[in-house]
Design a protein around this motif. Structure first.
Motif, PDB file in Angstrom:
ATOM      1  N   ASP A 282       0.848  -1.186   0.000  1.00 16.19           N
ATOM      2  CA  ASP A 282       0.000   0.000   0.000  1.00 16.19           C
ATOM      3  C   ASP A 282       0.889   1.242   0.000  1.00 16.19           C
ATOM      4  OD1 ASP A 282      -1.716   2.142   0.748  1.00 16.19           O
ATOM      5  OD2 ASP A 282      -3.049   0.782   1.830  1.00 16.19           O
ATOM      6  N   GLN A 283       0.643   2.158  -0.941  1.00 15.69           N
ATOM      7  CA  GLN A 283       1.472   3.354  -1.042  1.00 15.69           C
ATOM      8  C   GLN A 283       1.453   4.161   0.249  1.00 15.69           C
ATOM      9  OE1 GLN A 283       3.654   4.260  -3.424  1.00 15.69           O
ATOM     10  NE2 GLN A 283       4.202   5.980  -2.106  1.00 15.69           N
ATOM     11  N   ARG A 284       0.356   4.062   0.996  1.00 14.25           N
ATOM     12  CA  ARG A 284       0.268   4.820   2.239  1.00 14.25           C
ATOM     13  C   ARG A 284       1.293   4.338   3.266  1.00 14.25           C
ATOM     14  NH1 ARG A 284      -6.072   4.225   3.352  1.00 14.25           N
ATOM     15  NH2 ARG A 284      -5.430   2.069   2.922  1.00 14.25           N
ATOM     16  N   ILE A 285       1.689   3.066   3.189  1.00 16.43           N
ATOM     17  CA  ILE A 285       2.741   2.570   4.078  1.00 16.43           C
ATOM     18  C   ILE A 285       4.058   3.266   3.756  1.00 16.43           C
ATOM     19  CG2 ILE A 285       4.056   0.541   4.799  1.00 16.43           C
ATOM     20  CD1 ILE A 285       1.600  -1.162   4.158  1.00 16.43           C
ATOM     21  N   ARG A 286       4.354   3.393   2.482  1.00 14.54           N
ATOM     22  CA  ARG A 286       5.581   4.094   2.076  1.00 14.54           C
ATOM     23  C   ARG A 286       5.520   5.568   2.489  1.00 14.54           C
ATOM     24  NH1 ARG A 286       8.596   0.749  -0.875  1.00 14.54           N
ATOM     25  NH2 ARG A 286       7.579  -0.961  -2.033  1.00 14.54           N
ATOM     26  N   ASN A 287       4.342   6.183   2.346  1.00 13.74           N
ATOM     27  CA  ASN A 287       4.197   7.589   2.756  1.00 13.74           C
ATOM     28  C   ASN A 287       4.373   7.732   4.269  1.00 13.74           C
ATOM     29  OD1 ASN A 287       3.658   8.164   0.082  1.00 13.74           O
ATOM     30  ND2 ASN A 287       1.444   8.268   0.364  1.00 13.74           N
ATOM     31  N   HIS A 288       3.839   6.757   4.997  1.00 20.35           N
ATOM     32  CA  HIS A 288       3.996   6.743   6.455  1.00 20.35           C
ATOM     33  C   HIS A 288       5.487   6.673   6.819  1.00 20.35           C
ATOM     34  CE1 HIS A 288       2.568   4.668  10.469  1.00 20.35           C
ATOM     35  NE2 HIS A 288       3.382   5.687  10.692  1.00 20.35           N
ATOM     36  N   ALA A 289       6.215   5.773   6.179  1.00 14.23           N
ATOM     37  CA  ALA A 289       7.646   5.611   6.449  1.00 14.23           C
ATOM     38  C   ALA A 289       8.413   6.885   6.112  1.00 14.23           C
ATOM     39  CB  ALA A 289       8.192   4.433   5.657  1.00 14.23           C
ATOM     40  N   ALA A 290       8.072   7.495   4.987  1.00 10.28           N
ATOM     41  CA  ALA A 290       8.767   8.723   4.589  1.00 10.28           C
ATOM     42  C   ALA A 290       8.509   9.844   5.590  1.00 10.28           C
ATOM     43  CB  ALA A 290       8.311   9.145   3.189  1.00 10.28           C
TER      44      ALA A 290
ATOM     45  N   SER B 261      -5.327  -6.597  15.263  1.00 10.01           N
ATOM     46  CA  SER B 261      -5.588  -6.549  16.708  1.00 10.01           C
ATOM     47  C   SER B 261      -5.961  -5.143  17.144  1.00 10.01           C
ATOM     48  CB  SER B 261      -4.373  -7.052  17.482  1.00 10.01           C
ATOM     49  OG  SER B 261      -3.266  -6.196  17.310  1.00 10.01           O
ATOM     50  N   LEU B 262      -5.280  -4.139  16.593  1.00 13.62           N
ATOM     51  CA  LEU B 262      -5.605  -2.761  16.936  1.00 13.62           C
ATOM     52  C   LEU B 262      -6.972  -2.365  16.389  1.00 13.62           C
ATOM     53  CD1 LEU B 262      -2.130  -1.069  16.383  1.00 13.62           C
ATOM     54  CD2 LEU B 262      -3.245  -1.576  18.563  1.00 13.62           C
ATOM     55  N   ALA B 263      -7.299  -2.857  15.191  1.00 11.11           N
ATOM     56  CA  ALA B 263      -8.627  -2.584  14.632  1.00 11.11           C
ATOM     57  C   ALA B 263      -9.711  -3.193  15.514  1.00 11.11           C
ATOM     58  CB  ALA B 263      -8.723  -3.139  13.215  1.00 11.11           C
ATOM     59  N   GLN B 264      -9.477  -4.412  15.972  1.00 11.65           N
ATOM     60  CA  GLN B 264     -10.444  -5.067  16.844  1.00 11.65           C
ATOM     61  C   GLN B 264     -10.592  -4.309  18.155  1.00 11.65           C
ATOM     62  OE1 GLN B 264      -9.401  -9.083  18.022  1.00 11.65           O
ATOM     63  NE2 GLN B 264     -11.545  -9.675  18.083  1.00 11.65           N
TER      64      GLN B 264
ATOM     65  N   GLU C 142     -10.090  -2.613   7.278  1.00 15.66           N
ATOM     66  CA  GLU C 142      -9.926  -1.609   6.228  1.00 15.66           C
ATOM     67  C   GLU C 142     -10.320  -0.222   6.733  1.00 15.66           C
ATOM     68  OE1 GLU C 142     -11.395  -4.486   5.926  1.00 15.66           O
ATOM     69  OE2 GLU C 142     -10.142  -5.573   4.468  1.00 15.66           O
ATOM     70  N   GLU C 143     -11.387  -0.161   7.533  1.00 10.91           N
ATOM     71  CA  GLU C 143     -11.818   1.105   8.113  1.00 10.91           C
ATOM     72  C   GLU C 143     -10.742   1.663   9.034  1.00 10.91           C
ATOM     73  OE1 GLU C 143     -15.572   2.708  10.870  1.00 10.91           O
ATOM     74  OE2 GLU C 143     -15.001   0.584  10.871  1.00 10.91           O
ATOM     75  N   TYR C 144     -10.127   0.780   9.812  1.00 10.81           N
ATOM     76  CA  TYR C 144      -9.096   1.229  10.746  1.00 10.81           C
ATOM     77  C   TYR C 144      -7.867   1.740  10.007  1.00 10.81           C
ATOM     78  CZ  TYR C 144      -5.886   1.244  14.698  1.00 10.81           C
ATOM     79  OH  TYR C 144      -4.979   1.628  15.663  1.00 10.81           O
ATOM     80  N   ARG C 145      -7.477   1.075   8.936  1.00 10.67           N
ATOM     81  CA  ARG C 145      -6.347   1.571   8.150  1.00 10.67           C
ATOM     82  C   ARG C 145      -6.612   2.984   7.647  1.00 10.67           C
ATOM     83  NH1 ARG C 145      -4.541  -2.579   3.623  1.00 10.67           N
ATOM     84  NH2 ARG C 145      -6.785  -2.532   3.247  1.00 10.67           N
ATOM     85  N   ASP C 146      -7.816   3.235   7.151  1.00 11.80           N
ATOM     86  CA  ASP C 146      -8.151   4.582   6.689  1.00 11.80           C
ATOM     87  C   ASP C 146      -8.040   5.586   7.833  1.00 11.80           C
ATOM     88  OD1 ASP C 146      -8.648   3.573   4.167  1.00 11.80           O
ATOM     89  OD2 ASP C 146     -10.831   3.502   4.432  1.00 11.80           O
TER      90      ASP C 146
END
Length: 366
Positions: free
Chosen positions: A2-10, A137-140, A147-151
Protein backbone atom coordinates in the motif's frame (compact mmCIF):
# COMPACT_ATOMS: atom_id res chain seq x y z
CA UNK A 1 2.64 -2.64 -0.74
CA UNK A 2 0.00 0.00 0.00
CA UNK A 3 1.47 3.35 -1.04
CA UNK A 4 0.27 4.82 2.24
CA UNK A 5 2.74 2.57 4.08
CA UNK A 6 5.58 4.09 2.08
CA UNK A 7 4.20 7.59 2.76
CA UNK A 8 4.00 6.74 6.45
CA UNK A 9 7.65 5.61 6.45
CA UNK A 10 8.77 8.72 4.59
CA UNK A 11 6.95 10.97 7.07
CA UNK A 12 8.49 9.09 10.00
CA UNK A 13 12.05 9.26 8.68
CA UNK A 14 12.07 12.71 7.11
CA UNK A 15 9.58 14.88 9.06
CA UNK A 16 9.44 13.12 12.42
CA UNK A 17 12.87 11.61 13.02
CA UNK A 18 14.86 14.03 10.83
CA UNK A 19 17.28 11.25 9.93
CA UNK A 20 20.52 12.39 8.29
CA UNK A 21 23.53 10.70 6.71
CA UNK A 22 25.69 8.95 9.27
CA UNK A 23 23.05 8.86 12.03
CA UNK A 24 22.95 5.67 14.11
CA UNK A 25 19.33 4.54 14.03
CA UNK A 26 17.72 1.83 16.18
CA UNK A 27 14.50 0.50 14.68
CA UNK A 28 12.25 -1.26 17.23
CA UNK A 29 9.98 -3.59 15.25
CA UNK A 30 6.84 -5.04 16.82
CA UNK A 31 5.58 -8.39 15.62
CA UNK A 32 2.85 -7.03 13.34
CA UNK A 33 4.79 -4.21 11.69
CA UNK A 34 6.89 -6.00 9.08
CA UNK A 35 5.68 -4.05 6.05
CA UNK A 36 6.21 -0.67 7.70
CA UNK A 37 9.64 -1.79 8.95
CA UNK A 38 10.67 -2.69 5.38
CA UNK A 39 9.54 0.71 4.12
CA UNK A 40 11.32 2.52 6.97
CA UNK A 41 14.53 0.57 6.34
CA UNK A 42 14.42 1.66 2.71
CA UNK A 43 14.00 5.30 3.71
CA UNK A 44 16.80 5.13 6.30
CA UNK A 45 19.09 3.51 3.76
CA UNK A 46 18.24 6.20 1.25
CA UNK A 47 19.41 8.80 3.74
CA UNK A 48 22.79 7.12 4.14
CA UNK A 49 22.18 6.45 7.85
CA UNK A 50 23.14 3.35 9.85
CA UNK A 51 20.39 0.93 10.89
CA UNK A 52 20.06 -1.70 13.61
CA UNK A 53 16.69 -3.44 13.91
CA UNK A 54 15.53 -5.04 17.17
CA UNK A 55 12.44 -7.18 17.54
CA UNK A 56 9.84 -6.57 20.23
CA UNK A 57 6.85 -8.70 21.14
CA UNK A 58 4.42 -8.46 24.05
CA UNK A 59 4.08 -12.24 23.93
CA UNK A 60 7.84 -12.67 24.24
CA UNK A 61 7.91 -10.17 27.10
CA UNK A 62 5.04 -12.02 28.81
CA UNK A 63 6.92 -15.31 28.64
CA UNK A 64 10.05 -13.73 30.08
CA UNK A 65 8.32 -11.86 32.90
CA UNK A 66 6.17 -14.80 34.00
CA UNK A 67 9.23 -17.04 34.23
CA UNK A 68 11.45 -14.54 36.07
CA UNK A 69 12.10 -14.58 39.81
CA UNK A 70 11.60 -10.79 40.18
CA UNK A 71 15.28 -10.13 40.91
CA UNK A 72 15.89 -8.08 37.76
CA UNK A 73 19.36 -6.83 36.95
CA UNK A 74 19.49 -3.05 37.01
CA UNK A 75 20.12 -1.56 33.56
CA UNK A 76 22.06 -4.42 31.90
CA UNK A 77 25.10 -2.87 30.25
CA UNK A 78 24.64 -4.47 26.84
CA UNK A 79 21.15 -2.96 26.45
CA UNK A 80 22.10 0.36 28.03
CA UNK A 81 25.02 0.70 25.61
CA UNK A 82 22.69 0.27 22.63
CA UNK A 83 20.67 3.35 23.50
CA UNK A 84 23.55 5.39 24.89
CA UNK A 85 25.22 5.11 21.49
CA UNK A 86 22.13 5.63 19.33
CA UNK A 87 21.27 8.96 17.72
CA UNK A 88 17.68 8.10 16.81
CA UNK A 89 15.24 5.41 17.99
CA UNK A 90 12.20 4.69 15.82
CA UNK A 91 9.56 2.47 17.47
CA UNK A 92 6.91 0.73 15.39
CA UNK A 93 3.92 -0.39 17.47
CA UNK A 94 1.42 -3.02 16.39
CA UNK A 95 1.23 -6.48 17.92
CA UNK A 96 -1.03 -9.50 17.68
CA UNK A 97 -2.68 -9.18 21.09
CA UNK A 98 -3.22 -5.84 22.80
CA UNK A 99 -3.73 -7.53 26.18
CA UNK A 100 -0.86 -10.01 26.03
CA UNK A 101 0.51 -8.85 29.41
CA UNK A 102 -2.80 -9.00 31.25
CA UNK A 103 -1.87 -12.03 33.36
CA UNK A 104 1.58 -10.82 34.39
CA UNK A 105 1.59 -9.90 38.07
CA UNK A 106 1.58 -6.16 38.65
CA UNK A 107 4.46 -6.22 41.13
CA UNK A 108 6.59 -8.07 38.59
CA UNK A 109 5.85 -5.51 35.86
CA UNK A 110 6.66 -2.73 38.30
CA UNK A 111 9.92 -4.36 39.37
CA UNK A 112 11.00 -4.74 35.75
CA UNK A 113 10.11 -1.12 35.00
CA UNK A 114 12.12 0.16 37.97
CA UNK A 115 15.13 -2.00 37.06
CA UNK A 116 15.19 -0.62 33.51
CA UNK A 117 14.64 3.03 34.34
CA UNK A 118 18.16 4.00 33.27
CA UNK A 119 17.70 2.27 29.93
CA UNK A 120 14.43 4.07 29.42
CA UNK A 121 16.11 7.39 30.21
CA UNK A 122 18.91 6.64 27.75
CA UNK A 123 16.37 5.88 25.02
CA UNK A 124 14.45 9.06 25.79
CA UNK A 125 17.69 11.06 25.54
CA UNK A 126 17.87 10.19 21.83
CA UNK A 127 15.79 11.70 19.03
CA UNK A 128 13.12 9.03 19.50
CA UNK A 129 9.80 8.70 17.70
CA UNK A 130 6.99 6.19 18.27
CA UNK A 131 4.38 5.36 15.67
CA UNK A 132 1.91 2.56 15.00
CA UNK A 133 1.19 0.33 12.03
CA UNK A 134 -2.49 -0.59 11.59
CA UNK A 135 -2.95 -4.22 12.55
CA UNK A 136 -6.01 -6.40 12.92
CA UNK A 137 -5.59 -6.55 16.71
CA UNK A 138 -5.61 -2.76 16.94
CA UNK A 139 -8.63 -2.58 14.63
CA UNK A 140 -10.44 -5.07 16.84
CA UNK A 141 -9.52 -3.10 19.96
CA UNK A 142 -10.89 0.03 18.30
CA UNK A 143 -14.13 -1.76 17.36
CA UNK A 144 -13.52 -1.15 13.66
CA UNK A 145 -13.20 -3.20 10.49
CA UNK A 146 -9.59 -3.65 9.44
CA UNK A 147 -9.93 -1.61 6.23
CA UNK A 148 -11.82 1.11 8.11
CA UNK A 149 -9.10 1.23 10.75
CA UNK A 150 -6.35 1.57 8.15
CA UNK A 151 -8.15 4.58 6.69
CA UNK A 152 -8.46 6.07 10.18
CA UNK A 153 -4.74 5.63 10.93
CA UNK A 154 -3.56 7.18 7.70
CA UNK A 155 -6.00 10.10 8.04
CA UNK A 156 -4.35 10.82 11.40
CA UNK A 157 -0.74 10.23 10.25
CA UNK A 158 -0.58 11.68 6.74
CA UNK A 159 -1.39 15.31 7.52
CA UNK A 160 -0.10 18.76 6.67
CA UNK A 161 2.02 18.87 9.79
CA UNK A 162 3.46 22.29 9.08
CA UNK A 163 0.00 23.90 9.06
CA UNK A 164 -1.04 22.13 12.24
CA UNK A 165 2.21 23.20 13.91
CA UNK A 166 1.40 26.82 13.14
CA UNK A 167 -2.08 26.51 14.69
CA UNK A 168 -0.81 24.76 17.81
CA UNK A 169 1.78 27.49 18.29
CA UNK A 170 -1.10 29.71 19.45
CA UNK A 171 -1.83 27.48 22.41
CA UNK A 172 1.85 27.00 23.20
CA UNK A 173 2.27 30.77 23.49
CA UNK A 174 -0.69 31.04 25.88
CA UNK A 175 0.61 28.24 28.10
CA UNK A 176 4.18 29.55 28.07
CA UNK A 177 2.97 32.94 29.30
CA UNK A 178 0.48 31.53 31.82
CA UNK A 179 0.77 30.64 35.49
CA UNK A 180 -2.35 28.61 36.27
CA UNK A 181 -4.62 26.27 34.34
CA UNK A 182 -8.11 25.34 35.46
CA UNK A 183 -10.25 22.54 34.01
CA UNK A 184 -13.97 22.60 34.72
CA UNK A 185 -16.61 20.13 33.56
CA UNK A 186 -18.85 17.33 34.74
CA UNK A 187 -17.14 15.72 37.73
CA UNK A 188 -14.13 17.99 37.24
CA UNK A 189 -12.79 21.13 38.84
CA UNK A 190 -9.03 21.16 39.14
CA UNK A 191 -6.35 23.85 39.12
CA UNK A 192 -2.68 23.33 38.29
CA UNK A 193 0.36 25.58 38.26
CA UNK A 194 2.23 25.91 34.96
CA UNK A 195 4.52 28.73 36.04
CA UNK A 196 8.11 28.48 34.81
CA UNK A 197 7.26 25.69 32.39
CA UNK A 198 7.83 25.32 28.65
CA UNK A 199 4.91 23.98 26.61
CA UNK A 200 5.72 21.65 23.72
CA UNK A 201 4.11 22.15 20.32
CA UNK A 202 3.88 18.44 19.56
CA UNK A 203 3.84 18.53 15.78
CA UNK A 204 5.13 14.99 15.20
CA UNK A 205 8.78 16.03 14.74
CA UNK A 206 11.83 15.97 16.97
CA UNK A 207 12.48 19.52 15.77
CA UNK A 208 9.43 20.46 17.89
CA UNK A 209 10.45 18.23 20.83
CA UNK A 210 7.63 15.97 19.62
CA UNK A 211 8.06 12.21 19.62
CA UNK A 212 4.79 10.65 18.44
CA UNK A 213 3.45 10.04 14.95
CA UNK A 214 0.61 10.86 14.76
CA UNK A 215 0.74 13.75 17.15
CA UNK A 216 -1.26 16.94 17.40
CA UNK A 217 -1.21 18.11 21.00
CA UNK A 218 0.31 20.85 23.11
CA UNK A 219 1.54 19.65 26.48
CA UNK A 220 3.22 20.99 29.57
CA UNK A 221 4.22 19.75 33.04
CA UNK A 222 1.78 20.89 35.73
CA UNK A 223 2.49 21.16 39.44
CA UNK A 224 0.58 21.71 42.69
CA UNK A 225 -2.67 20.20 41.42
CA UNK A 226 -5.70 20.71 43.63
CA UNK A 227 -9.21 19.44 43.01
CA UNK A 228 -10.93 16.54 41.33
CA UNK A 229 -10.85 15.37 37.72
CA UNK A 230 -12.89 12.66 36.02
CA UNK A 231 -11.71 10.88 32.88
CA UNK A 232 -14.59 9.66 30.72
CA UNK A 233 -12.59 8.14 27.86
CA UNK A 234 -12.29 4.36 28.39
CA UNK A 235 -8.85 2.87 27.86
CA UNK A 236 -6.59 -0.08 28.59
CA UNK A 237 -4.01 0.25 31.38
CA UNK A 238 -1.54 -2.59 31.91
CA UNK A 239 -3.71 -4.90 29.87
CA UNK A 240 -6.93 -4.13 31.74
CA UNK A 241 -9.91 -1.99 30.80
CA UNK A 242 -10.49 1.14 32.88
CA UNK A 243 -13.45 3.50 32.67
CA UNK A 244 -14.63 6.68 34.42
CA UNK A 245 -11.52 7.16 36.53
CA UNK A 246 -11.71 9.88 39.18
CA UNK A 247 -8.66 11.37 40.91
CA UNK A 248 -8.62 13.89 43.74
CA UNK A 249 -5.46 15.93 44.37
CA UNK A 250 -4.26 17.92 47.35
CA UNK A 251 -0.99 19.85 47.17
CA UNK A 252 -0.11 18.03 43.96
CA UNK A 253 -0.62 14.47 45.24
CA UNK A 254 -3.44 11.99 44.64
CA UNK A 255 -5.29 11.55 47.94
CA UNK A 256 -8.34 9.68 46.64
CA UNK A 257 -9.25 7.74 43.52
CA UNK A 258 -11.94 5.55 42.04
CA UNK A 259 -13.13 4.04 38.77
CA UNK A 260 -16.31 2.49 37.44
CA UNK A 261 -14.13 -0.25 35.98
CA UNK A 262 -10.49 -1.24 36.46
CA UNK A 263 -9.87 0.48 39.78
CA UNK A 264 -7.23 -2.12 40.67
CA UNK A 265 -5.22 -1.17 37.59
CA UNK A 266 -5.20 2.48 38.68
CA UNK A 267 -4.19 1.46 42.21
CA UNK A 268 -1.22 -0.48 40.80
CA UNK A 269 -0.06 2.56 38.83
CA UNK A 270 -0.33 4.80 41.89
CA UNK A 271 1.61 2.32 44.02
CA UNK A 272 4.56 2.09 41.60
CA UNK A 273 6.55 4.80 43.41
CA UNK A 274 6.07 8.21 45.05
CA UNK A 275 6.17 10.05 41.73
CA UNK A 276 3.29 7.99 40.34
CA UNK A 277 0.88 9.88 42.61
CA UNK A 278 1.83 13.22 41.06
CA UNK A 279 1.20 14.66 37.61
CA UNK A 280 3.82 14.61 34.90
CA UNK A 281 1.82 16.06 32.01
CA UNK A 282 -1.15 18.17 30.99
CA UNK A 283 -1.89 17.73 27.29
CA UNK A 284 -4.51 19.31 25.04
CA UNK A 285 -5.55 17.34 21.94
CA UNK A 286 -5.69 19.33 18.67
CA UNK A 287 -5.61 16.72 15.88
CA UNK A 288 -9.06 16.99 14.26
CA UNK A 289 -8.11 14.11 11.96
CA UNK A 290 -8.63 11.83 14.97
CA UNK A 291 -12.40 11.77 15.34
CA UNK A 292 -13.10 8.76 17.55
CA UNK A 293 -11.80 6.82 20.54
CA UNK A 294 -9.81 3.72 19.58
CA UNK A 295 -8.38 2.58 22.94
CA UNK A 296 -4.89 3.43 21.71
CA UNK A 297 -3.23 6.24 23.64
CA UNK A 298 -1.10 7.25 20.67
CA UNK A 299 -4.28 8.40 18.92
CA UNK A 300 -6.79 9.05 21.68
CA UNK A 301 -4.75 11.63 23.59
CA UNK A 302 -4.32 13.72 20.42
CA UNK A 303 -8.04 13.84 19.56
CA UNK A 304 -9.40 17.34 19.15
CA UNK A 305 -11.73 18.36 21.96
CA UNK A 306 -9.97 16.33 24.67
CA UNK A 307 -7.44 16.94 27.43
CA UNK A 308 -5.30 14.38 29.20
CA UNK A 309 -3.33 14.23 32.41
CA UNK A 310 -0.49 11.81 32.99
CA UNK A 311 0.42 10.26 36.29
CA UNK A 312 4.15 9.90 36.84
CA UNK A 313 7.17 10.94 34.88
CA UNK A 314 7.44 14.46 33.44
CA UNK A 315 9.39 15.28 30.29
CA UNK A 316 12.59 17.33 30.42
CA UNK A 317 11.39 19.32 27.38
CA UNK A 318 8.82 21.06 29.60
CA UNK A 319 11.49 22.70 31.77
CA UNK A 320 13.84 25.60 31.02
CA UNK A 321 17.46 24.73 30.37
CA UNK A 322 19.22 23.94 33.62
CA UNK A 323 15.98 23.10 35.46
CA UNK A 324 15.33 19.64 34.04
CA UNK A 325 16.11 18.04 37.42
CA UNK A 326 12.99 19.73 38.86
CA UNK A 327 10.69 17.41 36.94
CA UNK A 328 8.58 14.74 38.57
CA UNK A 329 10.39 11.40 38.47
CA UNK A 330 8.69 8.03 38.22
CA UNK A 331 9.03 4.67 36.52
CA UNK A 332 5.61 5.18 34.92
CA UNK A 333 3.89 7.71 32.69
CA UNK A 334 0.19 6.82 32.38
CA UNK A 335 -2.15 9.12 30.46
CA UNK A 336 -5.84 9.48 31.30
CA UNK A 337 -8.22 11.34 28.98
CA UNK A 338 -11.44 13.32 29.23
CA UNK A 339 -13.69 14.94 26.64
CA UNK A 340 -14.09 18.68 26.90
CA UNK A 341 -17.72 18.57 25.88
CA UNK A 342 -20.71 20.78 26.51
CA UNK A 343 -20.41 22.77 29.73
CA UNK A 344 -16.65 22.30 30.06
CA UNK A 345 -13.97 24.94 29.87
CA UNK A 346 -10.20 25.33 29.99
CA UNK A 347 -8.92 28.59 31.41
CA UNK A 348 -5.44 30.05 31.74
CA UNK A 349 -5.03 32.70 34.42
CA UNK A 350 -8.80 33.11 34.46
CA UNK A 351 -9.18 33.64 30.71
CA UNK A 352 -11.25 31.07 28.80
CA UNK A 353 -9.09 29.46 26.10
CA UNK A 354 -11.44 26.63 25.19
CA UNK A 355 -15.15 26.12 25.84
CA UNK A 356 -17.05 22.96 24.95
CA UNK A 357 -14.02 21.64 23.07
CA UNK A 358 -13.74 24.72 20.80
CA UNK A 359 -10.80 27.11 21.02
CA UNK A 360 -11.44 30.82 21.11
CA UNK A 361 -9.86 31.28 17.66
CA UNK A 362 -12.07 28.63 16.06
CA UNK A 363 -15.45 29.07 14.43
CA UNK A 364 -18.27 28.26 16.82
CA UNK A 365 -16.59 29.56 19.98
CA UNK A 366 -19.12 31.21 22.26
Amino acid sequence: MDQRIRNHAATLVHWSGRVHRGDDVVLRVSEGTHDLAVAVAEEVGGRGANLLSVYGSDEVERAYLRAHDDDFETDPEYELALYENADIVLSLGGGRNTTALADVAADRRQAAARAHEGIREARLDTDWVSTVHPTRSLAQQAGMAYEEYRDFVYDAVLRDWQSLAEEMARLKEILDEGSEVRLVGEGTDITMSIADRVAVNSAASVDYDSHNLPSGEVFTAPADADGTVTFDVPMTVNGRRVRDVSLTFEDGTVVDYGAAQGEAAIEEVLDTDAGARRLGELGVGMNRGIDRVTDNILFDEKMGGTVHLALGRAYAANFPAGHEDERNESAVHVDLIRHMGEGSRLTVDGEVVQRGGTFRWEDGFE
